[in-house]
Design an enzyme around this catalytic site. Structure first.
Site, PDB file in Angstrom:
ATOM      1  N   ASN A  58     -41.194  38.226   8.061  1.00 50.45           N
ATOM      2  CA  ASN A  58     -40.947  39.360   7.594  1.00 50.45           C
ATOM      3  C   ASN A  58     -41.970  40.491   6.927  1.00 50.45           C
ATOM      4  O   ASN A  58     -41.685  41.823   6.782  1.00 50.45           O
ATOM      5  CB  ASN A  58     -40.318  38.883   6.725  1.00 50.45           C
ATOM      6  CG  ASN A  58     -38.804  37.892   7.184  1.00 50.45           C
ATOM      7  OD1 ASN A  58     -38.896  38.168   8.267  1.00 50.45           O
ATOM      8  ND2 ASN A  58     -38.576  36.650   6.695  1.00 50.45           N
TER       9      ASN A  58
ATOM     10  N   HIS B  21     -46.176  24.682   9.088  1.00 45.39           N
ATOM     11  CA  HIS B  21     -44.733  24.614   8.784  1.00 45.39           C
ATOM     12  C   HIS B  21     -44.320  23.333   9.347  1.00 45.39           C
ATOM     13  O   HIS B  21     -44.584  22.707  10.496  1.00 45.39           O
ATOM     14  CB  HIS B  21     -43.333  25.758  10.553  1.00 45.39           C
ATOM     15  CG  HIS B  21     -43.530  27.481   9.706  1.00 45.39           C
ATOM     16  ND1 HIS B  21     -43.207  27.866   8.496  1.00 45.39           N
ATOM     17  CD2 HIS B  21     -44.824  27.683   9.041  1.00 45.39           C
ATOM     18  CE1 HIS B  21     -43.434  29.149   7.911  1.00 45.39           C
ATOM     19  NE2 HIS B  21     -44.670  29.041   8.530  1.00 45.39           N
TER      20      HIS B  21
ATOM     21  N   GLU C   6     -40.328  27.148   1.143  1.00 46.73           N
ATOM     22  CA  GLU C   6     -41.861  28.141   1.752  1.00 46.73           C
ATOM     23  C   GLU C   6     -42.374  27.667   0.424  1.00 46.73           C
ATOM     24  O   GLU C   6     -42.986  27.434  -0.372  1.00 46.73           O
ATOM     25  CB  GLU C   6     -41.429  29.698   1.337  1.00 46.73           C
ATOM     26  CG  GLU C   6     -41.169  30.115   2.549  1.00 46.73           C
ATOM     27  CD  GLU C   6     -41.245  31.670   2.512  1.00 46.73           C
ATOM     28  OE1 GLU C   6     -42.820  31.935   1.843  1.00 46.73           O
ATOM     29  OE2 GLU C   6     -40.272  32.800   2.690  1.00 46.73           O
TER      30      GLU C   6
ATOM     31  N   CYS D  33     -37.511  33.617   6.511  1.00 44.96           N
ATOM     32  CA  CYS D  33     -39.179  33.513   6.701  1.00 44.96           C
ATOM     33  C   CYS D  33     -39.390  33.763   8.044  1.00 44.96           C
ATOM     34  O   CYS D  33     -38.685  33.149   9.062  1.00 44.96           O
ATOM     35  CB  CYS D  33     -39.450  31.825   6.320  1.00 44.96           C
ATOM     36  SG  CYS D  33     -41.806  31.302   6.373  1.00 44.96           S
TER      37      CYS D  33
ATOM     38  N   THR E  63     -42.378  33.627   9.692  1.00 44.69           N
ATOM     39  CA  THR E  63     -43.354  32.602  10.474  1.00 44.69           C
ATOM     40  C   THR E  63     -42.190  31.262  10.915  1.00 44.69           C
ATOM     41  O   THR E  63     -42.087  30.333  11.472  1.00 44.69           O
ATOM     42  CB  THR E  63     -44.294  32.727  10.021  1.00 44.69           C
ATOM     43  OG1 THR E  63     -44.104  32.016   8.745  1.00 44.69           O
ATOM     44  CG2 THR E  63     -44.999  33.146  10.142  1.00 44.69           C
ATOM     45  N   GLY E  64     -41.506  30.983   9.918  1.00 43.99           N
ATOM     46  CA  GLY E  64     -40.405  29.426   9.727  1.00 43.99           C
ATOM     47  C   GLY E  64     -39.269  29.975  10.404  1.00 43.99           C
ATOM     48  O   GLY E  64     -38.814  29.022  11.598  1.00 43.99           O
TER      49      GLY E  64
END
Ligand code: API
Length: 285
Positions: free
Chosen positions: A79, A168, A217, A226, A228-229
């Site tokens: 983000n 993750h 996170e 998120c 990458t999440g």
């Protein structure tokens, strides 16, 4: 002698960070600044601190460092990458709509999508290829886990490990209603299976390519989204046969598009980036 640091507050799908342009401002102790400034009551209020810098290497144009609200430094932030692209373009620091951003997780290429008034509507980030096995991040056989089990708080959580530069663990559920994210996220983040802790996603596959996901996170707690999440969730859904390689991830703060491209194996993240406000903060000299 106190000095003044100018900052810009930005958010991508509600994942909000304090951005400091280190071309103009020096932050001597970014970890301590991230803790102090992220506090909602005694600071500015954010999920963390992002430092924007000039690249000294030919393969990148600018640099980005991200610090969580607890002061820990993450390797990558989806983000924030989009917000950095918007910042650089709309502040006139670059006139290119393709930006190569050097992060601790390597160079990520941003493609800015402009509105008719030349403002940035959204950004697509080439997040690189997901890493499905990393013994430094997951203490499991081969450093990998697909539909594996992690125990926390007396319960077993079935999930899949995906690193996008940062770790993750994605747990799929039939519903997220009543999820005690703060309790289970905090316990799973610090499971002994994750030697560098872990970001935790709880996801529910909906109809027509939509996946609902909520995130705890590492180093910041519950956030509205998120990047990458979202990527890890889409990859885990595809890996476990729950979804195709492209999904739309609906997070608390907004919707992110993820495409795990078949040709280059890279994950492409598309979503919004917005300015919130500008300000100044005093730091001890
Ligand atoms: N919010 C960020 C990820 C921060 C990751 C950080 N919490 C860590 O890995 O320690 C994103 O949009 O990708």
């Amino acid at each position: 002698m106190a000095k003044t640091v100018r900052f810009t507050k930005m958010q991508g799908a509600g994942n909000d960070y304090i951005y400091v342009d280190t071309l103009l401002n020096d932050v001597a102790n970014p970890a301590a600044a991230a803790v102090a400034w992220s506090s909602p009551h005694t600071g500015i209020g954010a999920d963390g601190l992002v430092l924007i810098g000039c690249s000294r290497v030919p393969e990148a144009d600018f640099t980005m460092r991200i610090f969580n609200a607890d002061g820990s430094e993450a390797l990558m932030c989806g983000n924030a990458s989009r917000c950095v692209g918007k910042y650089l373009y709309e502040k006139g620091i670059t006139d290119s709509t393709t930006i190569r951003l050097l992060t601790l997780s390597g160079v990520k290429t941003l493609r800015l999508h402009l509105r008719h008034d030349n403002t940035v509507e959204s950004v697509t980030v080439d997040m690189g290829a997901p890493v499905l096995a990393d013994a430094g991040l997951l203490s499991a056989p081969g450093g990998s886990m697909v539909n594996g089990s992690v125990a926390a708080g007396g319960r077993e959580f079935c999930g899949t490990f995906v690193s996008m530069g940062n770790p993750h663990f994605v747990v799929f559920a039939d519903s997220l209603d009543g999820l005690d994210l703060a309790r289970w996220g905090a316990l799973l983040e610090r499971s002994a299976l994750f030697p560098q802790r872990c970001n935790i996603e709880f996801a529910q596959v909906l109809a027509d390519g939509l996946i609902r996901a909520r995130v705890w996170e590492r180093g910041s707690g519950v956030t509205m989204a998120c990047g990458t999440g979202a990527c890890a969730t889409a990859v885990a859904a595809s890996l476990t046969g729950r979804a195709p390689r492209a999904s739309r991830i609906v997070m608390d703060g907004g919707e992110l598009g993820v495409d795990w491209a078949g040709d280059d194996g890279h994950v492409y993240l598309t979503g919004p980036a917005e300015f919130v406000f500008e300000g100044e903060v005093q730091v001890a000299g």
